[in-house]
Design a protein around this motif. Sequence first.
Motif, PDB file in Angstrom:
ATOM      1  N   VAL A  79       0.850  -1.197   0.000  1.00 25.71           N
ATOM      2  CA  VAL A  79       0.000   0.000   0.000  1.00 25.71           C
ATOM      3  C   VAL A  79       0.882   1.243   0.000  1.00 25.71           C
ATOM      4  O   VAL A  79       0.636   2.192  -0.737  1.00 25.71           O
ATOM      5  N   LEU A  80       1.952   1.229   0.796  1.00 21.55           N
ATOM      6  CA  LEU A  80       2.899   2.337   0.816  1.00 21.55           C
ATOM      7  C   LEU A  80       3.500   2.554  -0.570  1.00 21.55           C
ATOM      8  O   LEU A  80       3.569   3.687  -1.056  1.00 21.55           O
ATOM      9  N   LEU A  81       3.910   1.471  -1.232  1.00 21.56           N
ATOM     10  CA  LEU A  81       4.460   1.583  -2.585  1.00 21.56           C
ATOM     11  C   LEU A  81       3.408   2.107  -3.562  1.00 21.56           C
ATOM     12  O   LEU A  81       3.726   2.917  -4.445  1.00 21.56           O
ATOM     13  N   GLY A  82       2.174   1.655  -3.415  1.00 19.41           N
ATOM     14  CA  GLY A  82       1.099   2.151  -4.280  1.00 19.41           C
ATOM     15  C   GLY A  82       0.887   3.644  -4.108  1.00 19.41           C
ATOM     16  O   GLY A  82       0.701   4.374  -5.087  1.00 19.41           O
ATOM     17  N   ALA A 138       4.109  14.285   0.455  1.00 14.94           N
ATOM     18  CA  ALA A 138       4.654  14.425   1.810  1.00 14.94           C
ATOM     19  C   ALA A 138       5.740  13.385   2.061  1.00 14.94           C
ATOM     20  O   ALA A 138       6.777  13.698   2.667  1.00 14.94           O
ATOM     21  N   LEU A 139       5.529  12.162   1.594  1.00  7.34           N
ATOM     22  CA  LEU A 139       6.536  11.118   1.751  1.00  7.34           C
ATOM     23  C   LEU A 139       7.799  11.454   0.957  1.00  7.34           C
ATOM     24  O   LEU A 139       8.919  11.278   1.454  1.00  7.34           O
ATOM     25  N   ARG A 161       8.117  -0.847   8.978  1.00  6.89           N
ATOM     26  CA  ARG A 161       9.520  -1.254   8.821  1.00  6.89           C
ATOM     27  C   ARG A 161      10.185  -0.510   7.670  1.00  6.89           C
ATOM     28  O   ARG A 161      11.333  -0.097   7.766  1.00  6.89           O
ATOM     29  N   THR A 162       9.455  -0.357   6.575  1.00  6.60           N
ATOM     30  CA  THR A 162      10.001   0.322   5.405  1.00  6.60           C
ATOM     31  C   THR A 162      10.320   1.775   5.731  1.00  6.60           C
ATOM     32  O   THR A 162      11.411   2.265   5.418  1.00  6.60           O
ATOM     33  N   LEU A 163       9.385   2.470   6.367  1.00  4.15           N
ATOM     34  CA  LEU A 163       9.618   3.872   6.715  1.00  4.15           C
ATOM     35  C   LEU A 163      10.759   4.016   7.714  1.00  4.15           C
ATOM     36  O   LEU A 163      11.588   4.919   7.598  1.00  4.15           O
ATOM     37  N   ALA A 185      13.302   2.007   8.065  1.00  5.69           N
ATOM     38  CA  ALA A 185      14.551   1.752   7.342  1.00  5.69           C
ATOM     39  C   ALA A 185      14.980   2.959   6.518  1.00  5.69           C
ATOM     40  O   ALA A 185      16.164   3.156   6.268  1.00  5.69           O
ATOM     41  N   LEU A 186      14.011   3.780   6.122  1.00  2.30           N
ATOM     42  CA  LEU A 186      14.312   4.980   5.335  1.00  2.30           C
ATOM     43  C   LEU A 186      14.447   6.214   6.219  1.00  2.30           C
ATOM     44  O   LEU A 186      14.388   7.341   5.729  1.00  2.30           O
ATOM     45  N   SER A 187      14.597   6.006   7.510  1.00  2.00           N
ATOM     46  CA  SER A 187      14.803   7.082   8.499  1.00  2.00           C
ATOM     47  C   SER A 187      13.629   8.037   8.606  1.00  2.00           C
ATOM     48  O   SER A 187      13.801   9.235   8.838  1.00  2.00           O
ATOM     49  N   VAL A 188      12.437   7.513   8.421  1.00  2.00           N
ATOM     50  CA  VAL A 188      11.220   8.301   8.635  1.00  2.00           C
ATOM     51  C   VAL A 188      10.503   7.666   9.813  1.00  2.00           C
ATOM     52  O   VAL A 188      10.191   6.478   9.785  1.00  2.00           O
ATOM     53  N   GLU A 189      10.279   8.431  10.855  1.00  7.93           N
ATOM     54  CA  GLU A 189       9.616   7.920  12.049  1.00  7.93           C
ATOM     55  C   GLU A 189       8.120   7.779  11.762  1.00  7.93           C
ATOM     56  O   GLU A 189       7.433   8.777  11.542  1.00  7.93           O
TER      57      GLU A 189
END
Length: 190
Positions: A72-75, A86-87, A163-165, A167-171
Amino acid sequence: VHVGRALAAGRSFSDVGRALGISRQAAHRRFRDLAPARRRDPLVATDAARRVVRLAQAEALAAGASPGSEHVLLGILRTDCEAARALRFDGVTPERARACVQSHGVRTPDGELSHAREAGHSSSLPRILKQAARVALRRGDRELDPDSLLLAAVADPDGGARRTLTALSVEPESLRLRRGTAQRSAVINA
């Protein structure tokens, strides 16, 4: 009078029937005119939200997995909605997120990489859609949008988007707060 008050207070016809010693159907037939009019505005998914779901399913299919919150995040990232902008502002691009999703696998004892949800296992997409609908209804929206999907994906127990966020240093918590605050202020200003 008592039945009318009970129905107005949210009691069901089952409750009324049980109290009177009759069936739910008999209570409904006898007292349906006393029930308050239930006005339920339907929640409609926006075209952008539908596109996010289709893209999430395509991402999961390409990965050979059932759709989860990371898909869903990738979508969302593959669209040009406010949530995706925003992402991207936080440095989360579709390419970087996809690389993280692909590396989320867990090593099995024999050294192979396996994913938490492989094809054929339960998808968390229906759960995410239900949670997104709850988020939208809580805000008083009549439309399910990508912002609601993002908040639901981040909060989903499967943890893929979180987990994805991370890993990308987004809290994820700060993202949820910012998206929720932006949505609340939009509702207040409307």
